[in-house]
Design a protein around this motif. Structure first.
Motif, PDB file in Angstrom:
ATOM      1  N   GLU A  95       0.825  -1.211   0.000  1.00  0.00           N
ATOM      2  CA  GLU A  95       0.000   0.000   0.000  1.00  0.00           C
ATOM      3  C   GLU A  95       0.859   1.261   0.000  1.00  0.00           C
ATOM      4  O   GLU A  95       0.446   2.309  -0.501  1.00  0.00           O
ATOM      5  N   ARG A  96       2.074   1.148   0.542  1.00  0.00           N
ATOM      6  CA  ARG A  96       2.974   2.309   0.625  1.00  0.00           C
ATOM      7  C   ARG A  96       3.929   2.391  -0.554  1.00  0.00           C
ATOM      8  O   ARG A  96       4.490   3.454  -0.823  1.00  0.00           O
ATOM      9  N   TYR A  97       4.137   1.257  -1.236  1.00  0.00           N
ATOM     10  CA  TYR A  97       5.079   1.198  -2.347  1.00  0.00           C
ATOM     11  C   TYR A  97       4.365   0.692  -3.596  1.00  0.00           C
ATOM     12  O   TYR A  97       3.374  -0.031  -3.518  1.00  0.00           O
ATOM     13  N   ASP A  98       4.911   1.048  -4.756  1.00  0.00           N
ATOM     14  CA  ASP A  98       4.287   0.635  -6.013  1.00  0.00           C
ATOM     15  C   ASP A  98       4.522  -0.839  -6.313  1.00  0.00           C
ATOM     16  O   ASP A  98       3.628  -1.531  -6.803  1.00  0.00           O
ATOM     17  N   VAL A  99       5.729  -1.338  -6.051  1.00  0.00           N
ATOM     18  CA  VAL A  99       6.067  -2.755  -6.234  1.00  0.00           C
ATOM     19  C   VAL A  99       7.126  -3.132  -5.212  1.00  0.00           C
ATOM     20  O   VAL A  99       7.765  -2.267  -4.595  1.00  0.00           O
ATOM     21  N   LEU A 100       7.317  -4.444  -5.043  1.00  0.00           N
ATOM     22  CA  LEU A 100       8.412  -4.993  -4.253  1.00  0.00           C
ATOM     23  C   LEU A 100       9.355  -5.718  -5.206  1.00  0.00           C
ATOM     24  O   LEU A 100       8.911  -6.444  -6.101  1.00  0.00           O
ATOM     25  N   ILE A 101      10.654  -5.545  -5.014  1.00  0.00           N
ATOM     26  CA  ILE A 101      11.649  -6.250  -5.828  1.00  0.00           C
ATOM     27  C   ILE A 101      12.546  -7.089  -4.931  1.00  0.00           C
ATOM     28  O   ILE A 101      12.992  -6.626  -3.865  1.00  0.00           O
ATOM     29  N   CYS A 102      12.804  -8.317  -5.351  1.00  0.00           N
ATOM     30  CA  CYS A 102      13.695  -9.224  -4.636  1.00  0.00           C
ATOM     31  C   CYS A 102      14.347 -10.158  -5.644  1.00  0.00           C
ATOM     32  O   CYS A 102      13.908 -10.235  -6.794  1.00  0.00           O
ATOM     33  N   PRO A 103      15.384 -10.882  -5.261  1.00  0.00           N
ATOM     34  CA  PRO A 103      15.940 -11.878  -6.184  1.00  0.00           C
ATOM     35  C   PRO A 103      14.917 -12.962  -6.514  1.00  0.00           C
ATOM     36  O   PRO A 103      14.011 -13.241  -5.719  1.00  0.00           O
ATOM     37  N   THR A 104      15.070 -13.573  -7.675  1.00  0.00           N
ATOM     38  CA  THR A 104      14.236 -14.714  -8.027  1.00  0.00           C
ATOM     39  C   THR A 104      14.764 -15.978  -7.380  1.00  0.00           C
ATOM     40  O   THR A 104      13.995 -16.839  -6.953  1.00  0.00           O
ATOM     41  N   ASN A 136      26.306 -19.926   0.908  1.00  0.00           N
ATOM     42  CA  ASN A 136      27.094 -19.259   1.956  1.00  0.00           C
ATOM     43  C   ASN A 136      27.519 -20.240   3.046  1.00  0.00           C
ATOM     44  O   ASN A 136      27.582 -19.885   4.228  1.00  0.00           O
ATOM     45  N   GLY A 137      27.778 -21.493   2.637  1.00  0.00           N
ATOM     46  CA  GLY A 137      28.228 -22.497   3.584  1.00  0.00           C
ATOM     47  C   GLY A 137      27.126 -23.093   4.438  1.00  0.00           C
ATOM     48  O   GLY A 137      27.399 -23.926   5.308  1.00  0.00           O
ATOM     49  N   LYS A 138      25.878 -22.704   4.192  1.00  0.00           N
ATOM     50  CA  LYS A 138      24.753 -23.207   4.983  1.00  0.00           C
ATOM     51  C   LYS A 138      23.878 -24.112   4.125  1.00  0.00           C
ATOM     52  O   LYS A 138      23.580 -23.798   2.978  1.00  0.00           O
ATOM     53  N   VAL A 139      23.484 -25.244   4.690  1.00  0.00           N
ATOM     54  CA  VAL A 139      22.619 -26.186   3.984  1.00  0.00           C
ATOM     55  C   VAL A 139      21.204 -25.630   3.941  1.00  0.00           C
ATOM     56  O   VAL A 139      20.669 -25.164   4.956  1.00  0.00           O
ATOM     57  N   VAL A 140      20.596 -25.663   2.739  1.00  0.00           N
ATOM     58  CA  VAL A 140      19.218 -25.199   2.578  1.00  0.00           C
ATOM     59  C   VAL A 140      18.375 -26.346   2.030  1.00  0.00           C
ATOM     60  O   VAL A 140      18.902 -27.356   1.548  1.00  0.00           O
ATOM     61  N   ASP A 141      17.061 -26.201   2.109  1.00  0.00           N
ATOM     62  CA  ASP A 141      16.156 -27.239   1.626  1.00  0.00           C
ATOM     63  C   ASP A 141      16.438 -27.534   0.156  1.00  0.00           C
ATOM     64  O   ASP A 141      16.452 -26.617  -0.674  1.00  0.00           O
ATOM     65  N   PRO A 142      16.682 -28.815  -0.201  1.00  0.00           N
ATOM     66  CA  PRO A 142      17.061 -29.123  -1.573  1.00  0.00           C
ATOM     67  C   PRO A 142      15.924 -29.018  -2.582  1.00  0.00           C
ATOM     68  O   PRO A 142      16.177 -29.001  -3.788  1.00  0.00           O
ATOM     69  N   PHE A 143      14.681 -28.983  -2.116  1.00  0.00           N
ATOM     70  CA  PHE A 143      13.554 -28.907  -3.038  1.00  0.00           C
ATOM     71  C   PHE A 143      13.427 -27.479  -3.566  1.00  0.00           C
ATOM     72  O   PHE A 143      13.741 -27.196  -4.717  1.00  0.00           O
ATOM     73  N   LEU A 144      13.007 -26.551  -2.740  1.00  0.00           N
ATOM     74  CA  LEU A 144      12.820 -25.168  -3.191  1.00  0.00           C
ATOM     75  C   LEU A 144      13.483 -24.157  -2.263  1.00  0.00           C
ATOM     76  O   LEU A 144      13.190 -22.964  -2.351  1.00  0.00           O
ATOM     77  N   GLY A 145      14.399 -24.621  -1.419  1.00  0.00           N
ATOM     78  CA  GLY A 145      15.062 -23.694  -0.505  1.00  0.00           C
ATOM     79  C   GLY A 145      16.120 -22.839  -1.162  1.00  0.00           C
ATOM     80  O   GLY A 145      16.554 -21.843  -0.590  1.00  0.00           O
ATOM     81  N   TRP A 146      16.547 -23.198  -2.383  1.00  0.00           N
ATOM     82  CA  TRP A 146      17.573 -22.412  -3.077  1.00  0.00           C
ATOM     83  C   TRP A 146      16.973 -21.359  -4.007  1.00  0.00           C
ATOM     84  O   TRP A 146      17.703 -20.577  -4.608  1.00  0.00           O
ATOM     85  N   VAL A 147      15.648 -21.349  -4.115  1.00  0.00           N
ATOM     86  CA  VAL A 147      14.958 -20.329  -4.914  1.00  0.00           C
ATOM     87  C   VAL A 147      14.032 -19.530  -3.994  1.00  0.00           C
ATOM     88  O   VAL A 147      13.712 -19.957  -2.889  1.00  0.00           O
ATOM     89  N   MET A 148      13.600 -18.360  -4.465  1.00  0.00           N
ATOM     90  CA  MET A 148      12.826 -17.443  -3.623  1.00  0.00           C
ATOM     91  C   MET A 148      11.440 -17.183  -4.208  1.00  0.00           C
ATOM     92  O   MET A 148      10.871 -16.095  -4.057  1.00  0.00           O
ATOM     93  N   THR A 149      10.898 -18.191  -4.839  1.00  0.00           N
ATOM     94  CA  THR A 149       9.649 -18.029  -5.583  1.00  0.00           C
ATOM     95  C   THR A 149       8.403 -18.474  -4.835  1.00  0.00           C
ATOM     96  O   THR A 149       7.323 -17.913  -5.009  1.00  0.00           O
TER      97      THR A 149
END
Length: 475
Positions: A370-379, A399-412
């Protein structure tokens, strides 16, 4: 103009040249088919091909333009269709050995619209089995590779579409997105993809009633993505979830000077690779150069967001696939079988909790938008995982940290959870390994024009992508 330049010609420019009779649909189709043949052995982006049929249709389109007859929105353009949606009388495999001999008895609504608009389906594009992974390989079709660095995945599940566009093997391509399956390959391949808000584009049942699921366009330019989206969008009597009235977007939009843009490098919950951070920061500087104010915001999201999103996917999507386990489990890929088995274990109470989490996420994002026109982040938090990655047994570190192998490496996935928000994925640069990176432009609910307006301005400032040999994969 070389044949390779024809292969990378934007769809809107090709249409203008068809009308001016300075280019024929036959010339374009010949160049695209030749390019597809030249790169297929290197990237494996296509499944079924229909080249003879496509050439016949291109000749018919050529005759229409030659006569000055009325032509349609996609008349004569080579369109690659993801190998999961149906075209009557033609094979559709879903990337699965189980469906390797299936011939469709109907045409999906979006494909009906593509064909009715004059688009020519010359090929189907590769997917992971049942489109249930963020990379693209299957036992049926093998491994699809990133054209910028073939050691890596082009993303998934619309990885064949992203690869075909990046290689010049298609002018437009379709995708579908239930956890990022349009935006992930758009980022990994350096192309443009749009996840429309839920209900904007028709979808096949039963997933038309799954609000995580979206059919959408992919292209090499923002304007082409708009052109394609205008064909796909609109209510359908076959899909109760589709919205009225039809939204038609203009191909030209005003500048974004004076806009306020929110940004988040990690959505409060993700690990982000240094190359992705660097390229995202550079993209944000482009928006500042266009006269927009860009400010970092804190979404306040917590790590249970990803778990909640995965719970939802397992409960509906995984459980749906699990029906095949008894009779066909041995034919499945390792990752599809794991997903199906996890789906069988899902409980309704966990599903309801995932809805509570999504509601809490929007309680912070909604006021921000409501305060901004859009939000931008990495894909994506990581440019790409290896081409033969298998989430059922492999691990991912950022960054040396284990993330979820399914979709933890993407931000979608968060924006499938918040599915009424339109999201445009556009390129942000390349990582040190040559793999592209991307950003997501997230709009207010059902404000599709806002994300495209921002995307058009950003693209114009950069001068576009794939504009010459130096900006194309070296295959």
């Amino acid at each position: 103009m070389s044949d390779l330049d024809l292969c990378y010609m934007p769809a809107h420019e090709a249409l203008n040249r068809f009308r001016a009779k300075t280019l024929s649909p036959v010339e374009l189709m010949e160049a695209v088919i030749a390019r597809a043949g030249a790169v297929q052995g290197k990237v494996n982006s296509l499944t079924f091909t229909h080249f003879d049929r496509a050439m016949d249709q291109a000749r018919k389109a050529e005759a229409k333009f030659a006569k000055g007859s009325r032509t349609r929105a996609l008349e004569g353009l080579p369109v690659a269709v993801k190998d999961e949606s149906a075209i009557k009388g033609m094979p559709t495999s879903g990337g699965s050995l189980i469906m390797k001999d299936d011939i469709a008895d109907h045409t999906s609504v979006v494909n009906q619209r593509i064909l009715a608009a004059g688009g020519i389906v010359h090929a189907r594009t590769a997917t992971p089995e049942f489109s249930c992974a963020g990379y693209t390989w299957s036992r049926l079709w093998g491994v699809t590779r990133n054209p910028w660095n073939t050691d890596f995945t082009p993303g998934g599940s619309s990885g064949g579409s992203g690869t075909a566009l990046a290689c010049g093997s298609a002018t437009l391509a379709t995708g579908s997105d239930i956890g990022g399956s349009i935006r992930i390959p758009a980022s990994c391949c350096g192309v443009v993809g749009f996840k429309p808000p839920y209900g904007r584009n028709p979808e096949d049942p039963p997933f038309n009633l799954d609000f995580y699921c979206h059919e959408g366009p992919m292209a090499r330019t923002v304007k082409d993505t708009i052109l394609f989206q205008n064909v796909m969008a609109g209510p359908s009597p076959q899909d109760i979830a589709t919205l009225r009235p039809k939204l038609r977007l203009p191909l030209e939009m005003k500048p974004i000077k004076g806009w306020k843009i929110a940004c988040s490098m990690d959505l409060s919950i993700y690990e982000v690779d240094p190359d992705v951070r660097k390229n995202t920061a550079a993209a944000l500087d482009v928006f500042r150069s266009l006269g927009a104010t860009v400010e970092e915001v804190d979404l306040g999201w917590t790590p249970d967001v990803l778990d909640a999103g995965m719970t939802y996917l397992r409960h509906l999507f995984g459980a749906y696939i699990s029906q095949l386990l008894k009779d066909h489990g041995d034919d499945m890929t390792t990752y599809a079988r794991q997903f199906a088995e996890d789906g069988k274990k899902s409980k309704p109470v966990d599903f309801v909790r995932s809805l509570d989490v999504a509601a809490g996420m929007y309680r912070t994002l909604g006021p921000i938008l409501e305060r901004y026109d859009v939000l931008i982040c990495p894909t994506s938090g990581l440019p790409a995982v290896p081409a033969d990655f298998d989430q059922s047994k492999d691990t991912v570190q950022i960054n040396g940290k284990v993330v979820d192998p399914f979709l933890g490496w993407v931000m979608t996935l968060p924006f499938n959870m918040l599915s009424r928000c339109p999201v445009l994925a556009v390129p942000s640069g390349h990582a040190a390994n040559g793999v592209p990176t991307g950003i997501q432009i997230v709009g207010r609910t059902y404000c599709d024009a806002d994300v495209f307006r921002a995307g058009l301005a950003y693209e114009a400032a950069l001068g576009g992508w794939f504009t010459g040999p130096a900006s194309r994969p070296n295959l």
